[in-house]
Design an enzyme around this catalytic site. Structure first.
Site, short mmCIF file in Angstrom:
data_model
loop_
_atom_site.label_atom_id
_atom_site.label_comp_id
_atom_site.label_asym_id
_atom_site.label_seq_id
_atom_site.Cartn_x
_atom_site.Cartn_y
_atom_site.Cartn_z
N CYS A 142 0.83 -1.21 0.00
CA CYS A 142 0.00 0.00 0.00
C CYS A 142 0.86 1.25 0.00
CB CYS A 142 -0.92 -0.04 1.23
SG CYS A 142 -1.92 1.44 1.43
N CYS A 145 -0.36 4.15 2.11
CA CYS A 145 -0.12 3.95 3.55
C CYS A 145 1.35 4.20 3.89
CB CYS A 145 -0.46 2.53 3.95
SG CYS A 145 -2.07 1.98 3.37
N ASP A 146 2.25 3.65 3.08
CA ASP A 146 3.66 3.57 3.50
C ASP A 146 4.62 4.38 2.63
OD1 ASP A 146 2.91 1.89 5.55
OD2 ASP A 146 3.11 0.08 4.33
C1 LIG Z 1 1.25 -3.83 4.98
C2 LIG Z 1 -0.01 -2.98 5.05
C3 LIG Z 1 0.08 -1.70 5.55
C4 LIG Z 1 -1.08 -0.92 5.63
N1 LIG Z 1 -0.97 0.33 6.15
C5 LIG Z 1 -2.06 1.10 6.25
C6 LIG Z 1 -1.98 2.43 6.79
O1 LIG Z 1 -0.91 2.89 7.17
N2 LIG Z 1 -3.13 3.17 6.82
C7 LIG Z 1 -4.33 2.69 6.37
O2 LIG Z 1 -5.34 3.40 6.45
N3 LIG Z 1 -4.44 1.45 5.85
C8 LIG Z 1 -3.35 0.65 5.78
N4 LIG Z 1 -3.44 -0.59 5.21
C9 LIG Z 1 -4.74 -1.03 4.69
C10 LIG Z 1 -5.62 -1.53 5.85
O3 LIG Z 1 -4.90 -2.48 6.59
C11 LIG Z 1 -6.92 -2.13 5.34
O4 LIG Z 1 -7.61 -1.16 4.56
C12 LIG Z 1 -7.81 -2.55 6.50
O5 LIG Z 1 -7.11 -3.46 7.34
C13 LIG Z 1 -9.11 -3.20 6.01
O6 LIG Z 1 -9.80 -3.66 7.12
P1 LIG Z 1 -10.91 -4.81 7.02
O7 LIG Z 1 -11.39 -5.00 8.42
O8 LIG Z 1 -11.87 -4.47 5.96
O9 LIG Z 1 -10.14 -6.11 6.52
P2 LIG Z 1 -8.87 -6.89 7.06
O10 LIG Z 1 -7.98 -6.04 7.88
O11 LIG Z 1 -8.30 -7.54 5.85
O12 LIG Z 1 -9.49 -8.01 8.02
C14 LIG Z 1 -10.19 -9.10 7.51
C15 LIG Z 1 -10.56 -10.04 8.64
O13 LIG Z 1 -11.43 -11.04 8.12
C16 LIG Z 1 -11.02 -12.30 8.61
N5 LIG Z 1 -11.50 -13.34 7.67
C17 LIG Z 1 -11.18 -13.52 6.37
N6 LIG Z 1 -11.83 -14.58 5.87
C18 LIG Z 1 -12.58 -15.09 6.87
C19 LIG Z 1 -13.47 -16.19 6.99
N7 LIG Z 1 -13.74 -17.00 5.95
N8 LIG Z 1 -14.05 -16.43 8.20
C20 LIG Z 1 -13.81 -15.63 9.27
N9 LIG Z 1 -12.99 -14.55 9.19
C21 LIG Z 1 -12.38 -14.29 8.02
C22 LIG Z 1 -9.52 -12.19 8.74
O14 LIG Z 1 -9.03 -13.17 9.65
C23 LIG Z 1 -9.40 -10.77 9.29
O15 LIG Z 1 -9.58 -10.79 10.68
C24 LIG Z 1 -2.31 -1.41 5.16
C25 LIG Z 1 -2.40 -2.71 4.65
C26 LIG Z 1 -1.26 -3.50 4.61
C27 LIG Z 1 -1.36 -4.91 4.08
#
Ligand SMILES: Cc1cc2nc3c(=O)[nH]c(=O)nc-3n(C[C@H](O)[C@H](O)[C@H](O)COP(=O)(O)OP(=O)(O)OC[C@H]3O[C@@H](n4cnc5c(N)ncnc54)[C@H](O)[C@@H]3O)c2cc1C
Length: 347
Positions: A142, A145-146
């Site tokens: 991302c 983000c970074d």
């Molecule tokens: C390396 C990195 C750095 C980042 N840095 C930033 C930053 O600095 N600022 C920023 O705003 N964003 C950042 N992001 C983006 C941010 O992390 C995501 O936008 C955010 O985490 C999305 O949240 P979410 O809850 O939608 O999904 P996710 O964080 O992807 O969480 C998904 C969840 O669903 C669960 N899951 C998946 N499939 C199943 C299933 N079948 N059954 C039960 N549970 C399941 C997983 O275990 C997890 O707990 C970064 C991403 C990455 C990879």
């Protein structure tokens, strides 16, 4: 409260699939509304933010905040209001009947009146040596983000589509040089995005090249990358004794993967929940044309990256998490009223 999955015939009010920032934000709202939510943590408890060290763009933390710390705080906050967390990955769902039934990978089943899908979208990784160790330590998926951590660095962007061009153009504002590494000689990106990248003096291209390994450590970050190239492209598919395969290790301060994301929605396959061609969930607008988190199945809501191929930020995921909890609360209220009316009806 972090229990092993409790197979129970009790019907839950609302279950969340996912404990990333979207699931946690939804859990805080639902728990404060006394809905006694259950959060299934899935294969990656805490979600993608647990992969990163510093978050500088999440509101309320002027000095930045660690990914793990932000997630742990969110979990503590949700638990304080009575949200329950359990290890559990959903494998199948039955949505034709009420209550909904969820089947977990350990064989347990759960029943729930409302379902919030917050299962995120996983960035695709290329499979380079050391990527597990260095993700979040100079390796990222991302740039928004970074990118700002790489002022004055030489960085690589891996990919050849629109998102790779977008990441490279963003990184060119900070980095000394940005090299797009692409396994073929032609880009998949649209002409307009490709032209923008080609016209930027800070951006170079390495054609017919793939990333084989990363050098560095969690203490010093990324220091180098081993690239492999072949004049016909797809070099990693060529055999090691092919004389045209070239290996080169170069100094770099950061690497960004931009080869797309896969939304975690396989468990919804075969249901009436609408998805786009990549698998992202579609959400509906209400009668006034306003955005909601409702999916095409009543009682199923979507929050976070799983329904958002575009923004994919922690703050937008948290925002839609709160919306999903509010939408689920309204749905459950309406369901309760319907049930009460049905009970009052003369037989
Ligand atoms: C390396 C990195 C750095 C980042 N840095 C930033 C930053 O600095 N600022 C920023 O705003 N964003 C950042 N992001 C983006 C941010 O992390 C995501 O936008 C955010 O985490 C999305 O949240 P979410 O809850 O939608 O999904 P996710 O964080 O992807 O969480 C998904 C969840 O669903 C669960 N899951 C998946 N499939 C199943 C299933 N079948 N059954 C039960 N549970 C399941 C997983 O275990 C997890 O707990 C970064 C991403 C990455 C990879």
């Amino acid at each position: 409260m972090n229990k092993e999955t409790d197979t129970t015939t009790d019907v839950r009010n609302v279950v969340f699939v996912g404990s990333g920032v979207a699931g946690l934000s939804a859990a805080v709202y639902a728990a404060r509304a006394d809905l006694e939510p259950l959060v299934l943590e899935g294969p990656e408890p805490g979600g993608q933010l647990t992969l990163t060290t510093d978050i500088e763009n999440y509101l309320g933390f002027p000095e930045g905040v660690g990914g793990m710390e932000l997630i742990q705080n969110g979990k503590d906050q949700a638990e304080r209001f009575g949200a329950e967390f359990t290890h559990g990955t959903v494998e199948n769902v039955t949505l034709e009947e009420r209550p909904f039934e969820l089947e977990l990978s350990n064989g347990d089943t759960l029943q729930t009146r409302a379902l919030i899908v917050a299962s995120g979208a996983s960035a695709r990784w290329v499979g380079a040596e050391n990527e597990d160790e260095l993700m979040g330590y100079g390796l990222s998926t991302c740039a928004t983000c970074d990118g700002a951590f790489h002022r004055g660095d030489d960085v690589l962007v891996i990919g050849g589509g629109d998102s790779a061009m977008e990441e490279a153009l963003f990184l060119a504002k900070f980095a000394d040089s940005v090299t797009i590494v692409h396994r073929r000689e032609e880009l998949r990106a649209s002409e307009i995005m490709a032209d923008r990248a080609r016209d930027n003096e800070a951006i170079e291209f390495r054609w017919n090249t793939e990333l084989e390994a990363l050098q560095g450590s969690q203490e010093e970050g990324i220091t180098g990358a081993t690239l492999v190239s072949h004049p016909e492209g797809y070099p990693l598919e060529k055999t090691a004794n092919d004389p045209d395969v070239m290996l080169e290790t170069i100094d770099v301060g950061g690497v960004f993967y931009a080869i797309g994301h896969t939304p975690n929605t396989e468990f919804l396959e075969g249901t009436a929940v609408d998805r786009d061609k990549s698998g992202y969930l579609h959400t509906r607008t209400d009668n006034d044309g306003r955005t909601t988190t409702k999916t095409t199945v009543e009682g199923v809501f979507a929050a976070g990256d799983v329904a958002d191929p575009h923004y994919q930020q922690a703050i937008t995921a948290a925002g839609t998490g709160s919306m999903a909890a509010l939408d689920a609360e309204a749905y459950l209220e309406a369901l309760k009223r319907e049930e009460e009316i049905a009970l009052e009806m003369p037989l």
